[in-house]
Scaffold this motif. Structure first.
Motif, PDB file in Angstrom:
ATOM      1  N   ALA A 135       4.559  31.625   9.544  1.00  0.00           N
ATOM      2  CA  ALA A 135       3.275  31.041   9.135  1.00  0.00           C
ATOM      3  C   ALA A 135       3.251  29.540   9.385  1.00  0.00           C
ATOM      4  O   ALA A 135       2.231  28.979   9.804  1.00  0.00           O
ATOM      5  CB  ALA A 135       3.017  31.337   7.654  1.00  0.00           C
ATOM      6  N   HIS A 136       4.369  28.874   9.134  1.00  0.00           N
ATOM      7  CA  HIS A 136       4.445  27.438   9.404  1.00  0.00           C
ATOM      8  C   HIS A 136       4.252  27.150  10.889  1.00  0.00           C
ATOM      9  O   HIS A 136       3.581  26.183  11.274  1.00  0.00           O
ATOM     10  CB  HIS A 136       5.803  26.893   8.953  1.00  0.00           C
ATOM     11  N   LEU A 137       4.853  27.980  11.733  1.00  0.00           N
ATOM     12  CA  LEU A 137       4.733  27.785  13.179  1.00  0.00           C
ATOM     13  C   LEU A 137       3.300  28.013  13.643  1.00  0.00           C
ATOM     14  O   LEU A 137       2.811  27.328  14.550  1.00  0.00           O
ATOM     15  CB  LEU A 137       5.682  28.734  13.911  1.00  0.00           C
ATOM     16  N   ALA A 138       2.607  28.947  13.017  1.00  0.00           N
ATOM     17  CA  ALA A 138       1.241  29.278  13.430  1.00  0.00           C
ATOM     18  C   ALA A 138       0.242  28.193  13.058  1.00  0.00           C
ATOM     19  O   ALA A 138      -0.827  28.091  13.662  1.00  0.00           O
ATOM     20  CB  ALA A 138       0.816  30.608  12.806  1.00  0.00           C
ATOM     21  N   GLY A 139       0.567  27.356  12.069  1.00  0.00           N
ATOM     22  CA  GLY A 139      -0.373  26.336  11.638  1.00  0.00           C
ATOM     23  C   GLY A 139      -1.401  26.893  10.673  1.00  0.00           C
ATOM     24  O   GLY A 139      -1.304  28.039  10.219  1.00  0.00           O
TER      25      GLY A 139
END
Length: 422
Positions: free
Chosen positions: A167-171
């Motif tokens: 989720a962090h990578l997806a923004g």
């Protein structure tokens, strides 16, 4: 007859933006300052692009470093490393043309006496890496720093850690809290009542000028909703800036007092109230020293914390926070929670919340408060009543993590609880 001096060569906008991004990365990674703080020195059309590129690099830095490790025997100088990171992220994430990216990367390396000798390395290594798309695609999402990953994995399990990091990578998408019926093309209504868009220029969206809504993550909009119908109630919003929860309470009919220690941040509260046409009493004061003339019906305390629940929208945080920050913040949190409980009338309620992934800043604070205060109870909260999945249930309130609703774009990490005085 002497010739006029040669005209100063103008730097192309693409190169100017990339140079700005490199400066911003140094601002975060070497100076230890927030990404947005460094943007004040940028001007012109390249400024916004520089800020966006620097944020992308910080979000995908773990992948870029893993890619470089395969192709390089040793790490280059810090600035060269940032130039390589930026180039990889632009090509593989932002979809920029490799030829232009590599040329500008080499040009930036040649600009400084400290890095000019490594410009050939930049050229050679980048040309190899930008052709290896399959290797980039195979890289996992960057891991949280160890001081944070360990406690979160222990509390919620290793499977959820993987989902949180994804989720962090997806923004993060753009969430809005409406105060009146609002229709925006492309917006979806979440089960919690927030409007969600994939992005956009906030000030140009319909309803901005008329104050129909304000920007607020879906998770951040939940604590105020836990109080239910607040019509006519006297409610104190502690640590109120920038004012999202103040506006929610005011829109719900409460008589709101918004208190914050920062006059600079309170200016945002005044601006937001003016734009939305909502009313609240705004006070600049330290909650540890201030006292109300009479108790409130309810208090909402969004306590200062590590903000680790907001990493998906603030990718600089993992590079700025350390385990040393936690001790001072947890001490402040329990002091503020005790003050909040003193500000509320008998039988009144206190909503305690933090945008943190760490139980020590959330669940543990409530558990400790229950031991300190005789007769204090926690109101049971049903996630379904607030449009949330059952996995958000907690014995002490609601626990939201970024991996909730992965098909909808996730949400910030938050813990929230409703405490009731005897």
């Amino acid at each position: 007859m002497s010739q006029p001096p040669a005209a100063r060569r103008e730097i192309p906008e693409s190169l100017s933006a990339r140079m700005g991004a490199i400066r911003l990365l140094s601002h975060v990674l070497r100076d230890g300052r927030m990404l947005g703080d460094g943007a004040s020195g940028l001007t012109g059309p390249a400024a916004a692009r520089a800020l966006r590129l620097a944020g992308l690099v910080l979000r995908h830095m773990g992948q870029a470093d893993a890619m470089m490790k395969v192709h390089m025997d040793r790490q280059p100088a810090a600035k060269v490393r940032d130039i390589l990171r930026l180039a990889l992220v632009e090509v593989f994430v932002d979809g920029a043309a490799a030829h232009g990216v590599v040329n500008d990367a080499v040009a930036m390396a040649r600009m400084s006496p400290r890095t000019v000798k490594q410009s050939g390395l930049v050229n050679a290594v980048l040309r190899k890496m930008v052709d290896d798309r399959s290797a980039w695609d195979a890289l996992p999402a960057p891991a949280l720093p160890g001081w944070l990953r360990g406690p979160v994995a222990k509390a919620f399990g290793k499977d959820r850690i993987v989902g949180i990091e994804a989720a962090h990578l997806a923004g993060a998408p753009l969430d809005l809290t409406p105060q009146r019926p609002t229709e925006i093309d492309g917006a979806t209504v979440l089960p919690t009542g927030s409007l969600r868009l994939s992005g956009g220029q906030v000030s140009t969206l319909p309803g901005f000028e008329s104050g129909d809504w304000w920007v607020q993550d879906a998770a951040a909009a939940m604590p105020a909703r836990l109080l239910g119908d607040v019509t006519g109630l006297r409610v104190l919003d502690l640590c109120a800036a920038p004012g999202g929860k103040t506006m929610q309470l005011a829109a719900g009919g409460a008589n709101v007092t918004a208190l914050d220690v920062s006059g600079k941040r309170l200016r945002r509260v005044h601006q937001n109230l003016e734009r939305t046409g909502l009313q609240a009493e705004v006070i600049e004061a330290d909650a540890l020293e201030w006292s109300p003339e009479e108790p409130f019906d309810a208090v909402l305390l969004d306590a200062p914390c590590t903000a680790t629940g907001t990493i998906r929208r603030h990718p600089d945080l993992p590079h700025l926070r350390t385990s040393r920050d936690v001790e001072a913040l947890t001490k402040l949190q329990y002091q503020l929670l005790d003050r909040a409980l003193a500000f509320v009338r008998p039988g009144g309620r206190v909503v305690y919340c933090t945008c943190s992934l760490l139980p020590v800043e959330g669940e543990n604070q409530v558990a400790a408060a229950l031991k300190r205060h005789d007769g204090l109870t926690v109101e049971p909260l049903d996630p379904a009543a607030f449009g949330l999945p059952e996995i958000a249930a907690s014995a002490l309130g609601l626990r939201l993590l970024p991996d909730l609703w992965p098909d909808r774009g996730g949400m910030d990490g938050f813990f929230m609880s409703v405490l009731k005085r005897a």
